[in-house]
Each structure stands twice: as C-alpha cells, then as structure tokens.
Write a protein that holds these residues in place. Structure first.
Motif, PDB file in Angstrom:
ATOM      1  N   GLU A  13      49.555 -53.996 -68.003  1.00 58.22           N
ATOM      2  CA  GLU A  13      48.798 -53.990 -69.257  1.00 58.22           C
ATOM      3  C   GLU A  13      49.581 -53.265 -70.344  1.00 58.22           C
ATOM      4  N   VAL A  14      49.536 -53.819 -71.551  1.00 58.99           N
ATOM      5  CA  VAL A  14      50.092 -53.157 -72.727  1.00 58.99           C
ATOM      6  C   VAL A  14      48.938 -52.403 -73.369  1.00 58.99           C
ATOM      7  N   THR A  15      49.003 -51.074 -73.385  1.00 57.93           N
ATOM      8  CA  THR A  15      47.907 -50.300 -73.964  1.00 57.93           C
ATOM      9  C   THR A  15      48.109 -50.070 -75.456  1.00 57.93           C
ATOM     10  N   SER A  16      49.363 -50.025 -75.916  1.00 52.16           N
ATOM     11  CA  SER A  16      49.657 -49.963 -77.356  1.00 52.16           C
ATOM     12  C   SER A  16      51.111 -50.349 -77.572  1.00 52.16           C
ATOM     13  N   LYS A  17      51.407 -50.842 -78.777  1.00 56.50           N
ATOM     14  CA  LYS A  17      52.794 -51.181 -79.103  1.00 56.50           C
ATOM     15  C   LYS A  17      53.011 -51.143 -80.608  1.00 56.50           C
ATOM     16  N   VAL A  18      54.213 -50.833 -81.003  1.00 51.98           N
ATOM     17  CA  VAL A  18      54.654 -50.914 -82.390  1.00 51.98           C
ATOM     18  C   VAL A  18      56.029 -51.566 -82.388  1.00 51.98           C
ATOM     19  N   SER A  19      56.343 -52.250 -83.468  1.00 48.28           N
ATOM     20  CA  SER A  19      57.656 -52.880 -83.573  1.00 48.28           C
ATOM     21  C   SER A  19      58.138 -52.804 -85.010  1.00 48.28           C
ATOM     22  N   TYR A  32      52.339 -48.475 -71.607  1.00 49.86           N
ATOM     23  CA  TYR A  32      51.977 -49.482 -70.631  1.00 49.86           C
ATOM     24  C   TYR A  32      51.365 -48.836 -69.389  1.00 49.86           C
ATOM     25  N   LYS A  33      50.708 -49.667 -68.566  1.00 49.60           N
ATOM     26  CA  LYS A  33      50.255 -49.210 -67.258  1.00 49.60           C
ATOM     27  C   LYS A  33      50.081 -50.416 -66.347  1.00 49.60           C
ATOM     28  N   ILE A  34      50.041 -50.127 -65.042  1.00 50.39           N
ATOM     29  CA  ILE A  34      49.709 -51.153 -64.061  1.00 50.39           C
ATOM     30  C   ILE A  34      48.412 -50.726 -63.379  1.00 50.39           C
ATOM     31  N   GLU A  46      60.268 -56.883 -70.222  1.00 58.12           N
ATOM     32  CA  GLU A  46      60.871 -58.041 -70.872  1.00 58.12           C
ATOM     33  C   GLU A  46      60.077 -58.381 -72.130  1.00 58.12           C
ATOM     34  N   VAL A  47      60.783 -58.584 -73.232  1.00 63.96           N
ATOM     35  CA  VAL A  47      60.174 -58.905 -74.518  1.00 63.96           C
ATOM     36  C   VAL A  47      60.673 -60.284 -74.960  1.00 63.96           C
ATOM     37  N   VAL A  48      59.731 -61.150 -75.338  1.00 65.73           N
ATOM     38  CA  VAL A  48      60.074 -62.460 -75.902  1.00 65.73           C
ATOM     39  C   VAL A  48      59.495 -62.508 -77.308  1.00 65.73           C
ATOM     40  N   SER A  87      63.882 -61.100 -88.906  1.00 66.75           N
ATOM     41  CA  SER A  87      62.629 -60.362 -88.703  1.00 66.75           C
ATOM     42  C   SER A  87      61.478 -60.919 -89.529  1.00 66.75           C
ATOM     43  N   SER A  88      61.773 -61.615 -90.615  1.00 62.12           N
ATOM     44  CA  SER A  88      60.701 -62.143 -91.472  1.00 62.12           C
ATOM     45  C   SER A  88      59.899 -63.246 -90.789  1.00 62.12           C
ATOM     46  N   SER A  89      60.468 -63.889 -89.775  1.00 63.22           N
ATOM     47  CA  SER A  89      59.754 -64.989 -89.128  1.00 63.22           C
ATOM     48  C   SER A  89      59.090 -64.584 -87.807  1.00 63.22           C
ATOM     49  N   VAL A  90      59.124 -63.294 -87.443  1.00 63.81           N
ATOM     50  CA  VAL A  90      58.485 -62.839 -86.211  1.00 63.81           C
ATOM     51  C   VAL A  90      56.975 -62.988 -86.347  1.00 63.81           C
ATOM     52  N   SER A  91      56.375 -63.701 -85.407  1.00 63.94           N
ATOM     53  CA  SER A  91      54.934 -63.894 -85.413  1.00 63.94           C
ATOM     54  C   SER A  91      54.285 -63.328 -84.161  1.00 63.94           C
ATOM     55  N   SER A  92      54.951 -63.466 -83.018  1.00 66.29           N
ATOM     56  CA  SER A  92      54.371 -62.941 -81.780  1.00 66.29           C
ATOM     57  C   SER A  92      55.441 -62.278 -80.926  1.00 66.29           C
ATOM     58  N   ILE A  93      54.990 -61.257 -80.209  1.00 68.24           N
ATOM     59  CA  ILE A  93      55.843 -60.538 -79.288  1.00 68.24           C
ATOM     60  C   ILE A  93      55.132 -60.526 -77.940  1.00 68.24           C
ATOM     61  N   GLU A  94      55.742 -61.169 -76.947  1.00 72.43           N
ATOM     62  CA  GLU A  94      55.176 -61.214 -75.607  1.00 72.43           C
ATOM     63  C   GLU A  94      55.887 -60.169 -74.762  1.00 72.43           C
ATOM     64  N   ILE A  95      55.128 -59.300 -74.101  1.00 73.54           N
ATOM     65  CA  ILE A  95      55.711 -58.230 -73.293  1.00 73.54           C
ATOM     66  C   ILE A  95      55.226 -58.394 -71.861  1.00 73.54           C
ATOM     67  N   SER A  96      56.166 -58.348 -70.921  1.00 70.32           N
ATOM     68  CA  SER A  96      55.793 -58.442 -69.507  1.00 70.32           C
ATOM     69  C   SER A  96      56.642 -57.460 -68.697  1.00 70.32           C
ATOM     70  N   LEU A  97      56.132 -57.138 -67.521  1.00 70.59           N
ATOM     71  CA  LEU A  97      56.860 -56.277 -66.592  1.00 70.59           C
ATOM     72  C   LEU A  97      57.300 -57.146 -65.424  1.00 70.59           C
ATOM     73  N   MET A  98      58.578 -57.087 -65.138  1.00 67.40           N
ATOM     74  CA  MET A  98      59.143 -57.856 -64.044  1.00 67.40           C
ATOM     75  C   MET A  98      59.570 -56.897 -62.942  1.00 67.40           C
ATOM     76  N   GLY A  99      59.287 -57.271 -61.703  1.00 70.33           N
ATOM     77  CA  GLY A  99      59.707 -56.493 -60.542  1.00 70.33           C
ATOM     78  C   GLY A  99      60.779 -57.263 -59.788  1.00 70.33           C
TER      79      GLY A  99
END
Length: 101
Positions: A13-19, A32-34, A46-48, A87-99
């Motif tokens: 889970e993403v509990t908070s983020k800033v970019s 973050y937390k699991i 991993e960030v997309v 950076s002007s075209s950034v609309s979404s940031i997907e964050i995941s944790l990979m093991g």
C-alpha cells in the motif's frame, strides 16, 4: 550468477507520496507498508510514469533493504527517475513493490 524472478506484492500500500522535478530528474518520495508478511531475497519499489492519455513515459526503480519490510509498519523510500525531460505531461504515477527470490 543467480537469476531472480520478480513477483508483484499485492499486499503493498502507498500511504502517501509526493513528486517533483529536480533539474533533469523526476523524484517520487513516498511512505509505504505491506499488510501481509512476505519472504523475498530482494525488494524494489518500481515507478511507472504515464501521460494524460496513459502513454508510457518512463519506468524507474530503487532497491529497498529487506530489513525495512515488516508487516503493518510503514517505511519511506525515494525513487529518482534520471534524465526525465517531459514533466509537463505527467498525469499518473503507478507505484508497486516487487519481490525477488
């Protein structure tokens, strides 16, 4: 040389983020937390980054110390996407944790 197979951790889970853009780097900082225990040799955040049409712009990642991964405890991590030019075209940031085993 050992080969690692990535597994997306669903209890992440993403509990908070800033970019923000810093020079030519796009920086994503988060907390973050699991929610369920995992047992992997290595972890990566991993960030997309996608634009407003959902088109892929960049993927970046950062290692997470496996000793920071504890069930229901938050941890922080900063991921730096280097040489980011749009950076002007950034609309979404997907964050995941990979093991990796």
């Amino acid at each position: 040389m050992q080969s690692y197979n990535p597994t997306k951790i669903e209890s992440f889970e993403v509990t908070s983020k800033v970019s923000r853009l810093e020079g030519s780097n796009y920086v994503v900082a988060g907390e973050y937390k699991i929610t369920q225990m995992t047992n992997f040799e290595m972890y990566k955040i991993e960030v997309v980054i996608r634009d407003e049409k959902g088109v892929f712009l960049q993927r970046c990642s950062s290692d997470v110390d496996k000793y920071n991964i504890e069930t229901e405890k938050t941890f922080t991590k900063v991921v730096v996407c280097r040489d980011f030019s749009d950076s002007s075209s950034v609309s979404s940031i997907e964050i995941s944790l990979m093991g990796y085993k």
